[in-house]
Design an enzyme around this catalytic site. Structure first.
Site, mmCIF file in Angstrom:
data_model
loop_
_atom_site.group_PDB
_atom_site.id
_atom_site.type_symbol
_atom_site.label_atom_id
_atom_site.label_comp_id
_atom_site.label_asym_id
_atom_site.label_seq_id
_atom_site.Cartn_x
_atom_site.Cartn_y
_atom_site.Cartn_z
ATOM 1 N N THR A 102 -22.472 71.521 34.254
ATOM 2 C CA THR A 102 -23.859 71.714 34.733
ATOM 3 C C THR A 102 -24.100 70.910 36.005
ATOM 4 O O THR A 102 -24.845 71.343 36.876
ATOM 5 C CB THR A 102 -24.878 71.293 33.658
ATOM 6 O OG1 THR A 102 -24.606 69.942 33.263
ATOM 7 C CG2 THR A 102 -24.830 72.222 32.456
ATOM 8 N N SER A 115 -20.612 69.330 24.920
ATOM 9 C CA SER A 115 -20.573 70.492 24.029
ATOM 10 C C SER A 115 -21.535 70.274 22.864
ATOM 11 O O SER A 115 -21.607 69.190 22.293
ATOM 12 C CB SER A 115 -19.154 70.713 23.470
ATOM 13 O OG SER A 115 -19.168 71.830 22.586
ATOM 14 N N ILE A 145 -23.091 63.232 31.980
ATOM 15 C CA ILE A 145 -21.645 63.009 31.845
ATOM 16 C C ILE A 145 -21.070 62.378 33.112
ATOM 17 O O ILE A 145 -20.267 61.441 33.046
ATOM 18 C CB ILE A 145 -20.941 64.347 31.543
ATOM 19 C CG1 ILE A 145 -21.227 64.776 30.100
ATOM 20 C CG2 ILE A 145 -19.427 64.260 31.763
ATOM 21 C CD1 ILE A 145 -20.886 66.212 29.819
ATOM 22 N N HIS A 184 -11.208 79.487 25.678
ATOM 23 C CA HIS A 184 -11.999 80.713 25.772
ATOM 24 C C HIS A 184 -11.619 81.555 26.980
ATOM 25 O O HIS A 184 -12.403 82.393 27.428
ATOM 26 C CB HIS A 184 -13.495 80.365 25.802
ATOM 27 C CG HIS A 184 -13.965 79.725 24.527
ATOM 28 N ND1 HIS A 184 -15.152 79.042 24.420
ATOM 29 C CD2 HIS A 184 -13.392 79.635 23.313
ATOM 30 C CE1 HIS A 184 -15.286 78.576 23.178
ATOM 31 N NE2 HIS A 184 -14.224 78.912 22.496
ATOM 32 N N CYS A 194 -3.978 101.739 37.480
ATOM 33 C CA CYS A 194 -3.535 102.676 36.420
ATOM 34 C C CYS A 194 -4.701 103.467 35.853
ATOM 35 O O CYS A 194 -4.531 104.347 35.026
ATOM 36 C CB CYS A 194 -2.832 101.895 35.302
ATOM 37 S SG CYS A 194 -3.984 101.058 34.178
HETATM 38 N N1 APR Z 1 -24.496 65.577 30.708
HETATM 39 C C1 APR Z 1 -24.426 65.489 29.349
HETATM 40 N N2 APR Z 1 -24.643 66.544 28.509
HETATM 41 C C2 APR Z 1 -24.968 67.720 29.078
HETATM 42 C C3 APR Z 1 -25.081 67.891 30.484
HETATM 43 C C4 APR Z 1 -24.822 66.750 31.300
HETATM 44 N N3 APR Z 1 -24.894 66.806 32.645
HETATM 45 N N4 APR Z 1 -25.434 69.181 30.735
HETATM 46 C C5 APR Z 1 -25.540 69.793 29.530
HETATM 47 N N5 APR Z 1 -25.253 68.925 28.544
HETATM 48 C C6 APR Z 1 -25.148 69.223 27.104
HETATM 49 C C7 APR Z 1 -26.301 70.018 26.540
HETATM 50 O O1 APR Z 1 -27.281 69.142 25.977
HETATM 51 C C8 APR Z 1 -25.638 70.883 25.464
HETATM 52 O O2 APR Z 1 -25.813 70.331 24.163
HETATM 53 O O3 APR Z 1 -24.016 70.069 26.977
HETATM 54 C C9 APR Z 1 -24.155 70.864 25.798
HETATM 55 C C10 APR Z 1 -23.598 72.239 26.085
HETATM 56 O O4 APR Z 1 -23.627 72.953 24.878
HETATM 57 P P1 APR Z 1 -23.532 74.562 24.925
HETATM 58 O O5 APR Z 1 -24.452 75.065 25.964
HETATM 59 O O6 APR Z 1 -23.665 75.037 23.518
HETATM 60 O O7 APR Z 1 -22.067 74.846 25.465
HETATM 61 P P2 APR Z 1 -20.704 74.806 24.658
HETATM 62 O O8 APR Z 1 -20.761 73.808 23.549
HETATM 63 O O9 APR Z 1 -19.615 74.658 25.657
HETATM 64 O O10 APR Z 1 -20.640 76.284 24.034
HETATM 65 C C11 APR Z 1 -19.455 76.648 23.372
HETATM 66 O O11 APR Z 1 -20.278 78.915 23.191
HETATM 67 O O12 APR Z 1 -21.230 80.834 24.025
HETATM 68 C C12 APR Z 1 -20.048 80.204 23.771
HETATM 69 O O13 APR Z 1 -18.111 80.732 24.978
HETATM 70 C C13 APR Z 1 -19.284 79.982 25.058
HETATM 71 O O14 APR Z 1 -17.660 78.247 25.489
HETATM 72 C C14 APR Z 1 -18.987 78.491 25.063
HETATM 73 C C15 APR Z 1 -19.196 78.113 23.607
#
Ligand code: APR
Length: 242
Positions: free
Chosen positions: A22, A181, A225, A114, A143
Site C-alpha cells: 500500500t 496481511s 510497515i 497467488h 493460437c
Molecule cells: N502498514 C501496515 N499494515 C498495513 C498497511 C501498512 N502500510 N497497509 C495495509 N495494511 C494492513 C491492513 O490493515 C490489512 O489488514 O494490511 C492488511 C491487508 O490485508 P488484506 O487486504 O486482507 O490483504 P491480504 O491479507 O494480502 O489478502 C490475502 O486475499 O483476495 C485475496 O488474493 C488476494 O492475496 C490476497 C489474499
C-alpha cells in the site's frame, strides 16, 4: 527486540500480504475504506466464474489492476527486505502479492503463492506474455486461446510447487515475520500456525488486528510497515556497528 531475534535467527522467513504494497500506492483488499473488495465484488471480477460468465468486466477489472500496478513501484520496505536477504538475515519471502515488487527490489528467494499479475497466460496452449498485452487490448494468444492473468482466481487451486516450498519454509523457520496481511485467506494463513507448531517465534506487523494475533509472540498494530522496517534496520545496523 525483533531486530535482536532477526540477528540471531537461524532461518527467518517473511510472509507478506497486500499491506506490504500500500505504501507503493497499490490498494489492499480488506482495509476499511480503500480495500479493493470494499469497492469491487471479487466473485464477479476475480473468480473462475467471472472468467467464464462476466468476461468483459473480468477484462476491465484486470486492465485496471495492471494499469495501476505499472504506475507504482517497490518502496523502501521492499528494498530493506532485499538487503536483509543479501546480508543473510532472512532466507525466504513467501508472498500473497502478485505485484512482483519483492523481485523488482532485488529479493531472489520469493515464493508467489497467488501467482503474478506481471504476465498473462493462454488458456489453450499455456503460452505466457507480459501483462501489458491487456493494456494494448490484446486478449487472445496467436493460437486463438484466451489470455488470462497469471494470478490465482477465487475458485482455483494454488500452484502446487509454491505450496510445497512455502510449507517447507514454514516448517524450517525459527522466526516468521508477517507483514501486511489480515490472514483471512487459506492456505496462506496456515503458514504462521505451522511455523509456531515447529517452535518458531511469530511476529505480526499489521495496521489492523489479525485472525492470528493470539499466536503471535509480538503483534504490532497501527504502525506503517515501512516505518517498522526502517526502525528495525537502523537497530540492526547499530548492533552491527555499521
Ligand atoms: N502498514 C501496515 N499494515 C498495513 C498497511 C501498512 N502500510 N497497509 C495495509 N495494511 C494492513 C491492513 O490493515 C490489512 O489488514 O494490511 C492488511 C491487508 O490485508 P488484506 O487486504 O486482507 O490483504 P491480504 O491479507 O494480502 O489478502 C490475502 O486475499 O483476495 C485475496 O488474493 C488476494 O492475496 C490476497 C489474499
Amino acid at each position: 527486540m525483533i531486530s535482536s531475534w532477526l540477528a540471531s535467527a537461524r532461518h527467518a522467513v517473511v510472509l507478506t500480504g497486500a499491506g506490504m504494497s500500500t505504501e507503493s500506492g497499490l490498494p489492499d483488499f480488506r482495509s476499511a475504506k480503500t480495500g479493493l473488495w470494499n469497492r469491487f465484488n471479487p466473485q464477479q471480477l476475480a473468480s473462475t466464474y467471472a472468467l467464464e460468465h462476466y468476461r468483459q468486466s473480468f477484462i476491465e477489472f484486470y486492465q485496471y489492476r495492471i494499469r495501476t500496478l505499472r504506475s507504482c513501484e517497490p518502496h523502501k520496505g521492499h528494498a530493506i527486505l532485499a538487503d536483509w536477504e543479501r546480508r543473510g538475515l532472512i532466507k525466504q519471502i513467501i508472498t500473497q502479492n502478485v505485484d512482483g515488487f519483492h523481485q523488482q527490489a532485488g529479493s531472489r528467494h520469493v515464493i508467489e503463492l497467488h501467482g503474478s499479475l506481471r504476465t498473462v497466460r493462454c488458456q489453450r496452449c499455456g503460452n505466457t506474455l507480459n501483462s501489458e498485452a491487456y493494456l494494448r487490448n490484446q486478449f487472445n494468444c496467436e493460437c486463438g486461446g484466451f489470455l488470462r492473468p497469471s494470478v490465482v482466481l477465487f475458485g482455483e487451486m494454488l500452484p502446487e510447487d509454491a505450496i510445497e516450498k512455502a510449507w517447507q519454509a514454514a516448517q524450517k523457520a525459527d522466526l516468521l515475520i508477517v507483514l501486511g496481511s489480515s490472514l483471512q485467506v487459506s492456505p496462506a494463513n496456515q503458514l504462521p500456525v505451522i511455523a509456531k507448531q515447529n517452535g518458531a517465534k511469530i511476529v505480526i506487523v499489521n495496521w489492523e488486528p489479525t485472525e492470528l494475533d493470539e499466536i503471535a509472540d509480538i503483534a504490532i498494530h497501527e504502525r506503517k510497515i515501512g516505518d517498522v522496517l526502517r526502525e528495525m534496520d537502523r537497530e540492526l545496523k547499530g548492533s552491527e556497528g555499521r
